[in-house]
Design a protein around this motif. Structure first.
Motif, PDB file in Angstrom:
ATOM      1  N   ALA A   1       0.884  -1.432  -0.074  1.00 40.47           N
ATOM      2  CA  ALA A   1      -0.082  -0.404   0.182  1.00 40.47           C
ATOM      3  C   ALA A   1       0.637   1.114   0.126  1.00 40.47           C
ATOM      4  O   ALA A   1       0.345   2.671  -0.616  1.00 40.47           O
ATOM      5  CB  ALA A   1      -0.787   0.208   1.860  1.00 40.47           C
ATOM      6  N   SER A   2       1.926   1.384   0.803  1.00 41.02           N
ATOM      7  CA  SER A   2       2.536   2.197   0.550  1.00 41.02           C
ATOM      8  C   SER A   2       3.558   3.085  -1.120  1.00 41.02           C
ATOM      9  O   SER A   2       3.253   3.488  -0.909  1.00 41.02           O
ATOM     10  CB  SER A   2       4.075   2.190   1.828  1.00 41.02           C
ATOM     11  OG  SER A   2       4.957   3.290   1.583  1.00 41.02           O
TER      12      SER A   2
ATOM     13  N   ALA B   1       1.243   3.466  -3.352  1.00 39.86           N
ATOM     14  CA  ALA B   1       0.663   5.113  -2.805  1.00 39.86           C
ATOM     15  C   ALA B   1       2.142   5.874  -3.365  1.00 39.86           C
ATOM     16  O   ALA B   1       1.046   7.392  -3.496  1.00 39.86           O
ATOM     17  CB  ALA B   1       0.647   5.883  -0.791  1.00 39.86           C
ATOM     18  N   GLN B   2       3.198   5.899  -2.883  1.00 33.39           N
ATOM     19  CA  GLN B   2       4.175   7.058  -3.470  1.00 33.39           C
ATOM     20  C   GLN B   2       4.074   6.991  -4.811  1.00 33.39           C
ATOM     21  O   GLN B   2       4.160   7.950  -5.809  1.00 33.39           O
ATOM     22  CB  GLN B   2       5.569   6.223  -3.061  1.00 33.39           C
ATOM     23  CG  GLN B   2       6.141   6.163  -1.341  1.00 33.39           C
ATOM     24  CD  GLN B   2       7.250   5.296  -0.753  1.00 33.39           C
ATOM     25  OE1 GLN B   2       7.592   4.667  -2.326  1.00 33.39           O
ATOM     26  NE2 GLN B   2       7.488   4.602  -0.540  1.00 33.39           N
TER      27      GLN B   2
ATOM     28  N   ASN C   1       1.455   9.281  -6.067  1.00 33.19           N
ATOM     29  CA  ASN C   1       2.141  10.772  -5.255  1.00 33.19           C
ATOM     30  C   ASN C   1       3.196  11.401  -6.356  1.00 33.19           C
ATOM     31  O   ASN C   1       3.112  11.760  -7.231  1.00 33.19           O
ATOM     32  CB  ASN C   1       2.621  10.797  -3.995  1.00 33.19           C
ATOM     33  CG  ASN C   1       1.393  10.684  -2.756  1.00 33.19           C
ATOM     34  OD1 ASN C   1       0.855  10.196  -2.781  1.00 33.19           O
ATOM     35  ND2 ASN C   1       2.501  10.130  -1.822  1.00 33.19           N
TER      36      ASN C   1
END
Length: 337
Positions: free
Chosen positions: A266-267, A270-271, A274
């Motif tokens: 998930a991280s 998300a990166q 972004n």
């Protein structure tokens, strides 16, 4: 209504019959025909294991009216609730509901959970299920291979331990799958691992709940002081509880690892989102000044700069390019801070 009357009413030698074994005093088993079960029980020579199919409604009729088991156990067989339980009566009769892995008709086990209902008396054990079960079938094969079971408690212990073996195999499979997912995440593979990690976490959590509850049941059973349980029965319950607790710890670790990997995925997503949003924002910012200027020079009004100049087009394009470069320079300056 006795067994013979039920058999006459249903047209079957024994309703819902899957198999039955008679165990002699030395633990050696022989397979019984349905017609011989009643006479063997009345003779009291050794003990009998009868396995039934609850999908056959007539098996429920026999359990309700003719099974030689206590009323508490009879209610357990007939009820719809499938929560795991392990109980013992004042007379030392053990009954309950255990989890087991389902087995398909191709003899392959699955990760799906089904329930086994059972009741153990002094010389009789009856078990029943609605779907084929892996541990029960493997225990039957042990009997066919000559394994000795001097008591019903030893047979019950074998069934639970076969269930533990099946869960351990599932845990190894989950751990191997999780290792591959972790490798892909660490290597920054572009694949979306959420599709793979979700079912893995659900399987680990579902089995963890079953193991945890079953371990608690056997712990409480081994510590039972209200009934005069034989010492060998308490020792068997303690052995099972230790094995279940160890498996539960393994499954909990797998679930925790899966959660960490899921958070890492998930991280990374998300990166990536972004970064994509940053690029989109930059492009939008770069095109705002040229869009504004082309809108201004596109108005059909007088007194516009460079309107009548020979190189007016190139001048306007130069202003647009300069404004874009200035916006990009400001963006670079701000992102370095």
């Amino acid at each position: 209504m006795n067994w013979k009357q039920i058999a006459a009413a249903t047209g079957e030698p024994f309703p819902g019959f899957i198999w039955a074994y008679r165990f002699r005093g030395d633990g050696i088993a022989e397979r019984l025909n349905p017609e011989a079960i009643e006479s063997v029980l009345q003779a009291g020579d050794g003990w009998v294991w009868l396995h039934l199919n609850l999908a056959n409604v007539r098996a429920l009729d026999w359990l309700q009216s003719a099974a030689p088991i206590p009323d508490e156990a009879r209610t357990l067989f007939l009820q719809v609730d499938e929560h795991q339980t392990l109980q013992v009566t004042d007379d030392g009769v053990i009954f309950g509901i255990f989890s087991d892995l389902k087995q398909e008709f191709n003899e392959k086990s699955t990760e799906d959970i089904a329930k086994l209902r059972f009741c153990v008396t002094e010389n009789f054990m009856v078990s029943a299920r609605r779907a084929p079960l892996k541990a029960v079938e493997e225990t039957r094969r042990l009997i066919e291979d000559g394994r000795r079971f001097p008591s019903a408690v030893t047979l019950l212990e074998a069934i639970v331990l076969r269930f533990c073996d099946g869960v351990a195999k599932v845990a190894r499979g989950l751990s191997t799958s999780l290792d591959r997912i972790e490798d892909r995440v660490v290597l920054a593979d572009e694949g979306d691992e959420r599709v793979a990690i979700g079912p893995l976490r659900r399987t680990a959590l579902r089995i963890h709940r079953q193991l945890q509850h079953l371990a608690i049941l056997f712990h409480d059973f081994a510590e039972e002081n209200d009934t005069a349980l034989p010492e060998d029965t308490r020792l068997a319950a303690a052995r099972i509880e230790r094995r279940l607790s160890a498996l539960d710890n393994d499954m909990r670790d797998i679930h925790e690892r899966a959660r960490v990997v899921s958070d890492e995925v998930a991280s990374k997503l998300a990166q990536q989102a972004n970064r994509n949003l940053s690029v989109l924002s930059l492009l939008t910012a770069l095109f705002v000044p040229p869009t504004l200027m082309t809108g201004v020079w596109g108005m059909n009004i007088t007194n516009l700069p460079f309107k009548d100049a020979d190189n007016g087009l190139w001048a306007v394009l130069g202003i647009c390019l300069t404004s874009t470069v200035l916006v990009f320079a400001v963006w670079k300056f701000l992102t370095r801070r």
